[in-house]
Design a protein around this motif. Structure first.
Motif, mmCIF file in Angstrom:
data_model
loop_
_atom_site.group_PDB
_atom_site.id
_atom_site.type_symbol
_atom_site.label_atom_id
_atom_site.label_comp_id
_atom_site.label_asym_id
_atom_site.label_seq_id
_atom_site.Cartn_x
_atom_site.Cartn_y
_atom_site.Cartn_z
ATOM 1 N N UNK A 1 0.838 -1.193 0.000
ATOM 2 C CA UNK A 1 0.000 0.000 0.000
ATOM 3 C C UNK A 1 0.879 1.251 0.000
ATOM 4 N N UNK A 2 0.570 2.192 -0.883
ATOM 5 C CA UNK A 2 1.285 3.466 -0.927
ATOM 6 C C UNK A 2 0.675 4.388 0.126
ATOM 7 N N UNK A 3 1.477 4.851 1.051
ATOM 8 C CA UNK A 3 0.976 5.739 2.100
ATOM 9 C C UNK A 3 1.148 7.206 1.751
ATOM 10 N N UNK A 4 2.185 7.526 0.957
ATOM 11 C CA UNK A 4 2.366 8.916 0.551
ATOM 12 C C UNK A 4 2.967 8.980 -0.854
ATOM 13 N N UNK A 5 2.615 10.040 -1.563
ATOM 14 C CA UNK A 5 3.072 10.232 -2.937
ATOM 15 C C UNK A 5 3.518 11.671 -3.115
ATOM 16 N N UNK A 6 4.728 11.840 -3.662
ATOM 17 C CA UNK A 6 5.250 13.177 -3.941
ATOM 18 C C UNK A 6 5.573 13.277 -5.430
ATOM 19 N N UNK A 7 5.155 14.367 -6.047
ATOM 20 C CA UNK A 7 5.371 14.585 -7.468
ATOM 21 C C UNK A 7 6.064 15.918 -7.699
ATOM 22 N N UNK A 8 6.939 15.915 -8.691
ATOM 23 C CA UNK A 8 7.582 17.160 -9.121
ATOM 24 C C UNK A 8 7.590 17.195 -10.649
ATOM 25 N N UNK A 9 6.994 18.252 -11.210
ATOM 26 C CA UNK A 9 6.948 18.453 -12.664
ATOM 27 C C UNK A 9 6.394 17.235 -13.400
ATOM 28 N N UNK A 10 5.373 16.638 -12.830
ATOM 29 C CA UNK A 10 4.743 15.463 -13.437
ATOM 30 C C UNK A 10 3.382 15.861 -13.997
ATOM 31 N N UNK A 11 3.247 15.767 -15.329
ATOM 32 C CA UNK A 11 1.996 16.116 -16.002
ATOM 33 C C UNK A 11 1.534 17.524 -15.592
ATOM 34 N N UNK A 12 0.328 17.623 -15.030
ATOM 35 C CA UNK A 12 -0.229 18.932 -14.671
ATOM 36 C C UNK A 12 0.318 19.465 -13.350
ATOM 37 N N UNK A 13 1.104 18.665 -12.646
ATOM 38 C CA UNK A 13 1.547 19.033 -11.300
ATOM 39 C C UNK A 13 2.945 19.652 -11.315
ATOM 40 N N UNK A 14 3.035 20.869 -10.787
ATOM 41 C CA UNK A 14 4.338 21.486 -10.569
ATOM 42 C C UNK A 14 4.998 20.785 -9.394
ATOM 43 N N UNK A 15 4.330 20.844 -8.242
ATOM 44 C CA UNK A 15 4.731 20.083 -7.059
ATOM 45 C C UNK A 15 3.467 19.642 -6.336
ATOM 46 N N UNK A 16 3.481 18.436 -5.805
ATOM 47 C CA UNK A 16 2.316 17.930 -5.079
ATOM 48 C C UNK A 16 2.751 16.876 -4.073
ATOM 49 N N UNK A 17 2.027 16.811 -2.975
ATOM 50 C CA UNK A 17 2.280 15.793 -1.962
ATOM 51 C C UNK A 17 0.943 15.315 -1.425
ATOM 52 N N UNK A 18 0.744 13.994 -1.405
ATOM 53 C CA UNK A 18 -0.518 13.422 -0.961
ATOM 54 C C UNK A 18 -0.273 12.330 0.062
ATOM 55 N N UNK A 19 -1.202 12.214 1.004
ATOM 56 C CA UNK A 19 -1.203 11.122 1.970
ATOM 57 C C UNK A 19 -2.443 10.272 1.699
ATOM 58 N N UNK A 20 -2.286 8.945 1.720
ATOM 59 C CA UNK A 20 -3.391 8.049 1.396
ATOM 60 C C UNK A 20 -3.881 7.292 2.621
ATOM 61 N N UNK A 21 -5.178 7.012 2.629
ATOM 62 C CA UNK A 21 -5.777 6.192 3.665
ATOM 63 C C UNK A 21 -5.422 4.727 3.396
ATOM 64 N N UNK A 22 -5.125 3.951 4.418
ATOM 65 C CA UNK A 22 -4.729 2.549 4.193
ATOM 66 C C UNK A 22 -5.863 1.655 3.701
ATOM 67 N N UNK A 23 -7.124 2.095 3.843
ATOM 68 C CA UNK A 23 -8.255 1.234 3.473
ATOM 69 C C UNK A 23 -8.875 1.584 2.127
ATOM 70 N N UNK A 24 -9.170 2.862 1.909
ATOM 71 C CA UNK A 24 -9.887 3.228 0.685
ATOM 72 C C UNK A 24 -9.629 4.690 0.357
ATOM 73 N N UNK A 25 -9.434 4.969 -0.949
ATOM 74 C CA UNK A 25 -9.208 6.343 -1.381
ATOM 75 C C UNK A 25 -10.033 6.617 -2.636
ATOM 76 N N UNK A 26 -10.629 7.794 -2.688
ATOM 77 C CA UNK A 26 -11.404 8.210 -3.849
ATOM 78 C C UNK A 26 -10.871 9.557 -4.321
ATOM 79 N N UNK A 27 -10.602 9.657 -5.609
ATOM 80 C CA UNK A 27 -10.081 10.896 -6.187
ATOM 81 C C UNK A 27 -11.207 11.579 -6.954
ATOM 82 N N UNK A 28 -11.532 12.798 -6.558
ATOM 83 C CA UNK A 28 -12.657 13.527 -7.138
ATOM 84 C C UNK A 28 -12.171 14.883 -7.635
ATOM 85 N N UNK A 29 -12.641 15.319 -8.790
ATOM 86 C CA UNK A 29 -12.271 16.631 -9.309
ATOM 87 C C UNK A 29 -12.849 16.867 -10.681
#
Length: 280
Positions: A1-29
Motif C-alpha cells: 500500500x502506498x501511504x504517501x506520494x510526492x510529485x515534481x513536474x509530473x503532467x499537470x503538477x508542478x509540485x504535489x504531496x498526498x497522503x493516502x488512507x490505508x483502506x480506501x481512497x477516492x479521487x474527485x475533481x
C-alpha cells in the motif's frame, strides 16, 4: 500500500504531496485537474512506466527538464523514487539505491491498472491478454519473471537459428537448435504452469463475483487458458517434456516458416459467457 506520494513536474503538477488512507481512497475533481495523472504516477511506482502513455518523456511538465515520482509505503522496502529526464535514461531508486534492472521494482507496490481501454482485454489481440497475465505474475513471482525473460531470449535465438538453417548460412544449426530446445522447454513450462494456475484462480473468483452481480441470472462467465500444449492436470516436468516433444515434432514445419509457432508467446486467454466467445 502506498501511504504517501510526492510529485515534481509530473503532467499537470508542478509540485504535489498526498497522503493516502490505508483502506480506501477516492479521487474527485473536475475534468483536466489531474485525476488520471495521479493514477498514472501510482502506476509508475508499480510497473516502472505508464500503462497509458507511449513515450515516457510525455509525463514531464512543459518547461521542465525532468519529473520525479516518489512513493513511500508501510514497510521499509516500499520506498521508490523515479526520475524521468529528457534525453536520458529513466532512473529508478529503491530505498535510495539506484537499481540496474526494472524487474527489481516489480512486486514492491503490486498494482493493477484498470480503465476504459481494458475492453481490449476481451476484444483485442491475444498479445494484450498475455501482457496482462505477465504484468500480474511478474509482480508476485520472481521465478516466473526469470522464466519469462529466459524464454523470450531463447525464442529469439531459436527463430534466428531456424532462419539460418533454412537459408543454408548456418552450419551445424540443428545442433544449436537442439541445445536451445533443451533450455527453452523448462523456461516455457515454468511460464505455462503459473499462467494456468492464475487463470484457474481468476476463473473461480470472477465467476463468483459475476453471479453475485447478476443475481444468478446473467449466465455463466468463463475464463479459460488455452496454451499451445496440454497443461491441464500436469506437473511442470510433464509440461516441459510435452513441450519439448512438440518442438521436436514440429521442427521441419518451423524450418519452413523460420518461426517457432508453439509456446507461451502464442498462448490465448478465452473470455466466454454461456459458451459464447465474448470477443465476437
Amino acid at each position: 500500500m502506498i501511504s504517501s506520494l510526492r510529485l515534481y513536474s509530473f503532467r499537470a503538477y508542478d509540485e504535489a504531496e498526498l497522503e493516502f488512507d490505508p483502506d480506501f481512497n477516492r479521487i474527485v475533481g473536475k475534468n483536466g485537474v489531474g485525476k488520471t495523472s495521479l493514477l498514472e504516477a501510482v502506476a509508475h511506482l508499480g510497473y516502472g512506466n505508464s500503462p497509458w502513455s507511449g513515450r515516457t518523456v510525455d509525463v514531464i511538465r512543459s518547461g521542465s527538464d525532468f519529473a520525479v515520482i516518489h512513493g513511500i509505503g508501510a514497510t521499509r522496502k516500499q520506498d521508490v523514487k523515479i526520475k524521468i529526464k529528457r534525453g536520458s535514461r529513466k532512473e529508478v531508486y529503491l530505498r535510495e539505491k539506484r537499481i540496474p534492472r526494472m524487474s527489481e521494482l516489480l512486486g514492491v507496490f503490486p498494482i493493477t491498472a484498470v480503465g476504459p481501454q481494458e475492453i481490449e482485454l476481451v476484444k483485442g489481440s491475444p498479445s494484450i491478454r498475455r501482457k496482462m497475465l505477465d504484468s500480474v505474475l511478474c509482480q508476485i513471482d520472481a521465478v516466473y519473471t526469470e522464466n519469462l525473460s529466459r524464454f523470450k531470449k531463447l525464442i529469439l535465438d531459436r527463430n534466428s537459428a531456424l532462419k539460418g538453417v533454412r537459408s543454408g548460412e548456418m552450419k551445424g544449426g540443428h545442433v544449436l537448435i537442439d541445445s536451445i530446445d533443451e533450455n527453452l522447454a523448462p523456461a516455457a513450462a515454468g511460464v505455462m504452469e503459473k499462467r494456468e494456475l492464475l487463470i484457474r484462480q481468476l476463473h473461480a473468483k470472477s465467476s463468483e463475483i459475476y453471479r453475485e452481480m447478476t443475481g444468478g441470472r446473467g449466465g455463466a462467465l468463463e475464463l479459460i487458458y488455452k496454451p499451445t500444449v496440454d497443461v491441464e492436470d500436469k506437473s511442470v516436468g510433464e509440461i516441459e517434456q510435452g513441450y519439448y516433444n512438440r518442438l521436436s515434432a514440429r521442427r521441419k514445419r518451423d524450418l519452413d516458416t523460420g518461426e517457432t509457432v508453439i509456446g507461451p508467446h502464442r498462448d490465448e486467454l478465452y473470455f466466454g459467457k454461456d459458451g459464447e466467445d465474448m470477443a465476437r
